[in-house]
Design an enzyme around this catalytic site. Sequence first.
Site, PDB file in Angstrom:
ATOM      1  CD  GLU A 224      -0.253  -5.292   5.694  1.00  0.00           C
ATOM      2  OE1 GLU A 224       0.083  -4.092   5.685  1.00  0.00           O
ATOM      3  OE2 GLU A 224      -1.440  -5.659   5.720  1.00  0.00           O
ATOM      4  CG  HIS A 227       0.061  -1.194   2.628  1.00  0.00           C
ATOM      5  ND1 HIS A 227      -0.680  -0.404   1.783  1.00  0.00           N
ATOM      6  CD2 HIS A 227      -0.801  -2.137   3.120  1.00  0.00           C
ATOM      7  CE1 HIS A 227      -1.933  -0.835   1.748  1.00  0.00           C
ATOM      8  NE2 HIS A 227      -2.025  -1.890   2.551  1.00  0.00           N
TER       9      HIS A 227
END
Length: 421
Positions: A224, A227
Amino acid sequence: MCGNEIFSQIIRENHPALYDAFITTFDEAKNTTERRSQDPITINVVVHVVWKEDAENLHDSIIFNQIQVLNEDFNRLNADTGNLRDIFRQVAGNADIHFELTEIIRVQTNQEFDVDLLGSNLLPEVKHNKDGGSDAWDTEHYLNIWVCKIQPIEIFGVVIGQILGFAFPPNGLPNWPPDVSAPTPEEDGVVIDFRVFGSNNPNTIEIPSGGGLLPIQGRTPVHEVGHYLGLRHIWGDGGILGPNDCNQSDGVDDTPFADAQSAFDCDTLKNSCELIEAHYNFDAPDLIENYMDYASEECMNMFTYGQVELMRNVIFGPRSGLLSPPASVDKIDDSLVFRLSPNPASEYVLLDYKVDNTSPLEISIMTTHGVTLMAQTWSSYEPGTQQLILDTHTLPGGVYIVKVNTSKGFGAQTLIVNHDD
């Protein structure tokens, strides 16, 4: 699953200007040829533990462990680097990105955090005190990570999946696009389910397909944060309903094409796009070892050079605020009076304090070098003298600083921890 597929779908449908800004930023970062500094990068991290049940209130040791995993994986110091197949060793990169834990904030809540698959809910409640969550620290200068229980995704009462986390990619603008009903800058950051945070986490989660327990190595937050720093999934993010095929690309040349994500497994024979890769000059298999796939966390062990370059371009570009956290503007709160007893302490210390307002108190225990080891927010009190118990049994013997922040400033005292008694 990673919630970024759902996130992208919601943003694409509900906030097209914001979605276009994300895509533009990615393209600019990917195509940047300007030589960036090769110096190490440090990102300051604030972890918000928003919990309802006791199991969700993760111990500090789990949070420290996750920061360690981030530092190992982004700097290719992870112990499993040797598991990378030989054909990909030439593209394994060291991002030289380091994560420093600035603060742990704990908020007890009655809120449940649901993702509305058919609507536009991106769990904003977890990011706002008024909604049962925790307000972000300045998102321009700090990476905010919220840890909570993400409820399973349901449609008409039927559970269809479980999101493990999601992150906002950079949008490259000083403010979010005007005149769109999009999330505010205060919602920027990463959200992680409490069961997949830290490799030493005792909580468990089942593989949705019924294949047993999901092995947890702390790689979901690594994924994450990837991202957050601009990386896409290696299969190209065709969307929830597709198309995901060999024409979809993550925009990074040294990640081979793939037509779909891995199925939480370690299938080293998977070659979903049988084509000659320009970067490799042969038909390369799927790069299941990459942190931006959906392979089992036991198999993930690398970013590529291309991914490293893109992340560093993002940090020196749209997320350049991370390079210069704001200077401290702390001032002493003369109305705050507190006492520590016993001092020296062993198993615990009582903090007696008197304040003349009811704003939340932020209480932290730091080393003499300024590293925060424990932190919590205390908001349920009335003006006057109160008492709070701080657990010190896990702290090594030594000298520490106890700092109490109020809306007017701070107070600090020295604490000695001695377990010899």
